[in-house]
Write a protein that holds these residues in place. Sequence first.
Motif, PDB file in Angstrom:
ATOM      1  N   THR A  73       0.831  -1.203   0.000  1.00  0.00           N
ATOM      2  CA  THR A  73       0.000   0.000   0.000  1.00  0.00           C
ATOM      3  C   THR A  73       0.865   1.253   0.000  1.00  0.00           C
ATOM      4  OG1 THR A  73      -1.771  -1.173   1.146  1.00  0.00           O
ATOM      5  CG2 THR A  73      -1.804   1.231   1.274  1.00  0.00           C
ATOM      6  N   GLY A 106       2.058   1.687  -3.462  1.00  0.00           N
ATOM      7  CA  GLY A 106       0.912   1.961  -4.319  1.00  0.00           C
ATOM      8  C   GLY A 106       0.478   3.414  -4.259  1.00  0.00           C
ATOM      9  N   LEU A 134      -3.207  -3.952  -3.746  1.00  0.00           N
ATOM     10  CA  LEU A 134      -2.270  -3.623  -2.676  1.00  0.00           C
ATOM     11  C   LEU A 134      -2.355  -4.627  -1.530  1.00  0.00           C
ATOM     12  CD1 LEU A 134      -2.951   0.232  -2.803  1.00  0.00           C
ATOM     13  CD2 LEU A 134      -1.260  -1.111  -4.079  1.00  0.00           C
TER      14      LEU A 134
END
Length: 478
Positions: free
Chosen positions: A225, A228, A246
Amino acid sequence: MADLLVSDKSVFGELTGEQIDIVEPATGAVLGSTRLASPDDVAEAVTRSVVAQPKWADTAPAERAEVLLRAAQLIHDHEDEFVRWGIRECGGIAGKTTHEVHSSRGELLAAAGLATEPYGQLLPAAGRMSYGRRIPFGAVGVITPWNFPLVLAMRAVAPALALGNSVLLKPDHQTSVYGGALIARLFEEAGLPPGLLEVLPGKADAGQALVADPRVPMISFTGSTRAGKIVAATAAGHVKKVSLELGGNNATIVLADADPDQASSVGAWGSFLHQGQICLTTGRHLVHRRIADAYLDRLTARAAALRVGDPAEADTQIGPIINATQLATVDRIVRASADAGASIRTGGTYQDLFYAPTVLAGVTPSMPAFTDEIFGPVAPVTIFDTEEEAIALANSTSYGLTASVITADPFRGWKLAERLRAGMVHVNDSTINDDPAVPFGGVGASGNGGRYGGQANWEEFTQWQWVTVRDTPPAYPF
């Protein structure tokens, strides 16, 4: 049969970035070396990709499908080579890696079918023909992680190619062979024309160059994450589509009527497969108080019985963590949770990169083992008393990838599952589930709502174009 990688030329071309060793995490052995892609290499590859793509989009759909079908046959014919590299480069046990190879072949077969499907619709209009059609983006960037590098690449590469795009694949530098070189050779042998698949193993600078290049209108990213968010921000600055898959902090809810032995099997598989290094891993075991002791006893026994060692050995069930940095993260979370009051029922130790399967009891929502994505072989167990409490606990995370419910009453499980905030929910099964034909993806911190698989691939790898046609131009007022 000769291996795919037996050749007198590099599948990556002449890359100019850093030279790195390819290291086996289980033994520390150097398996080879490779150069990584520099930002300049990425720019040159994009040029080749952009030039090659229009002719590919105009290629008959059946011909595109045939390339994918040949690739599927080749991955079947060279299964042993793919499995060997997956074990040695990723640290995956043979069963995990074999399943990944089979799933990758399934992605190729499913994508081949996309090429010949209807790609538009007639729209209502008067005095003209009006229709909408799906057209390829052009050059698609695909950035993949190290944990399942073959199938996570293939689920984007295969449909993107099938639907007329060219692809620039940047695998993680730690899995540049299994997630990169083998894929490049596979499509080369399958007859994919040059320029349509550029494989660029690299680190963050190569990924940044790919995302920032204005000639690449769509990015498919699978990873953490944290990374991302960086990809999304960069893509937004260039007004390009980005599909994010993610992390996850996935919950399995075990209701009071569940069989503890069956439930603990589901839980053990969910937390310990591939050392917990899967976005779909069961990161939280939410167990009704009535059966919590029995569940913990059985889960602990299962964890303690797992054989930890070199994944090249057939009876190994738990292999190494990918690197020392990730192992330190896993151990930090376990230690901090134990210091906060959690009980280590088994595990909590490591040697080299091998972390023992660990069960934590007494985990509360304030502990790191509950709040953080661990990405290691750790099963945190939290007790609840009511279904409302279980739902609140499951949804008390920014992640929303997958979840599961274990119960003797499937209808009850289904009704509860509908209240879970996750992109995928499984009743009486593990959080770890995937299939080439399903819309795979999460919500919240687990992704931006993009989906891979089946008909969802049309939404991800093509875009709508509206077309109208008249016999003659109309006469406008001015």
